[in-house]
Every structure is written in C-alpha cells, then in structure tokens.
Design an enzyme around this catalytic site. Sequence first.
Site, PDB file in Angstrom:
ATOM      1  N   CYS A  23       0.814  -1.321   0.012  1.00 35.09           N
ATOM      2  CA  CYS A  23      -0.102  -0.025   0.060  1.00 35.09           C
ATOM      3  C   CYS A  23       0.757   1.169  -0.021  1.00 35.09           C
ATOM      4  CB  CYS A  23      -0.843   0.084   1.293  1.00 35.09           C
ATOM      5  SG  CYS A  23      -2.279  -1.215   1.037  1.00 35.09           S
ATOM      6  N   HIS A  71     -12.679   9.961  -8.045  1.00 34.48           N
ATOM      7  CA  HIS A  71     -11.650   9.847  -9.150  1.00 34.48           C
ATOM      8  C   HIS A  71     -10.462  10.994  -8.932  1.00 34.48           C
ATOM      9  CE1 HIS A  71     -14.310   7.552 -11.306  1.00 34.48           C
ATOM     10  NE2 HIS A  71     -13.197   7.107 -12.041  1.00 34.48           N
ATOM     11  N   GLU A 130     -13.398  -0.523   1.432  1.00 29.91           N
ATOM     12  CA  GLU A 130     -12.165  -0.430   0.623  1.00 29.91           C
ATOM     13  C   GLU A 130     -11.999  -1.372  -0.469  1.00 29.91           C
ATOM     14  OE1 GLU A 130      -8.336   1.671   2.260  1.00 29.91           O
ATOM     15  OE2 GLU A 130      -7.906  -0.528   2.264  1.00 29.91           O
TER      16      GLU A 130
HETATM   17 ZN   LIG Z   1      -5.405   1.493  -0.573  1.00 27.92          ZN
END
Ligand SMILES: [Zn+2]
Length: 140
Positions: A23, A71, A130
């Site tokens: 990540c 976005h 997520e």
């Molecule tokens: Zn992430």
Amino acid sequence: MFKVSKEFTFDIAHLLDGHDGKCKNLHGHTYRLQVEITGNLYKCGPKKGMVIDFSDLKTIVQNLILDPMDHAFLYDCNSERKSKIAKLLDELASKTFAMNHRTTAEEIARFIFNTLQAEGLNISAIRLWETPTSFCEYCS
Ligand SMILES: [Zn+2]
C-alpha cells in the site's frame, strides 16, 4: 427511532506513506459507502413519514463527498512525498483532494462522518468498504 441508509460508490487513488506492505505504492480503490441516518419521522408536510428524503441525502453526499473526492488523488497534506505528487497532478490539471491525515479507510470514514454531521445530518454510522471484503464503520 428509525435508521435509514443510502449507498454510494466512488473511486480514489492513494498511497500510504510508511506502510510496510504494497500500500506504499500508488493504487486505487472503488469504495462502497453506506451513510446511515437515525431519527424520527416527519409528522407533516411533504416529507411526512420519512426520516430524511433519500433524494435530499443523495444531493448532500454528492455535493460534499462525491463531487470533490471521486476520481481524485487523495493525499495526506502532512506528507511531503504525497504533497509532491499532488502538486504535479495539480499542475497537470488532474483532480486531487487533500486531507489532514493518512488516507486509510478508517480516517476517510471519520472524515465523511464529520463532514456530513457538520451539515446538520443526524449521522449514526458511516460504513466504508475499501474492498468487497474489507470495511470500516465509524459511528456516533
Ligand atoms: Zn489503498
């Protein structure tokens, strides 16, 4: 007392500075957002029998959350590395959104909760997925 919720989806690019796994690299998510409102029913008027008009909730979430964040490159403005990326994207007329904390699902959920609460909504929970199997709940 009633609880009503409405769901939304939006896409974000981010990275987690200092993360000890993948990540730390730039990547994206399609977030699923559930906004839960608690309240009693309007007793009269055009909203009689409703906690909140789903259409009004949609407009508020669209204006305060989706329009600025969807976005976008979401970044922690306290991070020098992320701010560099955001500056470049801004120069290239690409959408960015600065937060004052790390862009984890937990912090994004808390940010959404506080933003909508400040608008006067009686938010009781924000649930933010997520990934299809990982979500965070932030509640009052
Ligand atoms: Zn992430």
